[in-house]
Design an enzyme around this catalytic site. Structure first.
Site, mmCIF file in Angstrom:
data_model
loop_
_atom_site.group_PDB
_atom_site.id
_atom_site.type_symbol
_atom_site.label_atom_id
_atom_site.label_comp_id
_atom_site.label_asym_id
_atom_site.label_seq_id
_atom_site.Cartn_x
_atom_site.Cartn_y
_atom_site.Cartn_z
ATOM 1 N N GLU A 60 -20.886 -28.701 7.857
ATOM 2 C CA GLU A 60 -21.010 -27.414 8.982
ATOM 3 C C GLU A 60 -21.581 -28.125 10.137
ATOM 4 O O GLU A 60 -21.103 -28.075 11.562
ATOM 5 C CB GLU A 60 -21.333 -26.214 8.613
ATOM 6 C CG GLU A 60 -20.844 -25.356 9.489
ATOM 7 C CD GLU A 60 -19.502 -24.930 9.707
ATOM 8 O OE1 GLU A 60 -19.115 -25.195 11.013
ATOM 9 O OE2 GLU A 60 -18.693 -24.929 9.027
ATOM 10 N N GLU A 67 -18.013 -31.426 17.478
ATOM 11 C CA GLU A 67 -17.260 -30.373 18.394
ATOM 12 C C GLU A 67 -18.010 -30.201 19.729
ATOM 13 O O GLU A 67 -17.585 -30.259 20.886
ATOM 14 C CB GLU A 67 -17.018 -29.010 17.812
ATOM 15 C CG GLU A 67 -16.109 -28.975 16.562
ATOM 16 C CD GLU A 67 -15.858 -27.468 16.108
ATOM 17 O OE1 GLU A 67 -16.825 -26.599 16.390
ATOM 18 O OE2 GLU A 67 -14.887 -27.477 15.195
#
Length: 119
Positions: A60, A67
């Site tokens: 994550e 991102e």
């Protein structure tokens, strides 16, 4: 070396503070830890759970880094709807999903027999 640890700890803190999915995963991790104590899972099962916690949380955080890097790069370019950027973000998110699903399956394999023994 101390700065390296400081930067890494800051990265963990920022991720936990800012990332909704990471908060959810941390809550699930805490619930699994509580269930592990209540159901008295074995040392080997604890090791498996800890490795899976680390994998999901790390994935994550890597996804978040990817991102953010892509979003930053998009801000610097004229072509903000680049297919390669979208694909990179989707693949990164998909990797997290694969690890999360595998972890959930392993968790079920560990915990379902223990719960069934209680019934």
């Amino acid at each position: 070396m101390i700065d390296s640890f400081r930067y890494a700890l800051n990265g963990i803190a920022v991720s936990i503070k800012d990332e909704r999915n990471l908060k959810i995963q941390m809550i699930v991790m805490m619930l699994v830890i509580i269930a592990g104590f209540l159901l008295k899972i074995s040392r080997t099962e604890w090791i498996i759970c800890i490795i899976l916690f680390a994998l999901v949380i790390s994935a994550e955080m890597i996804n978040t880094a990817i991102e953010n890097a892509i979003d930053y790069t998009r801000e610097m370019t004229v072509d903000k709807d680049n297919d390669l950027a979208r694909i990179a973000k989707d693949v990164s998110a998909g990797a997290v999903l694969v690890i999360a699903i595998a972890s959930a399956i392993v968790g079920l394999i560990i915990f379902i027999p223990k719960v069934l023994l209680l019934l």
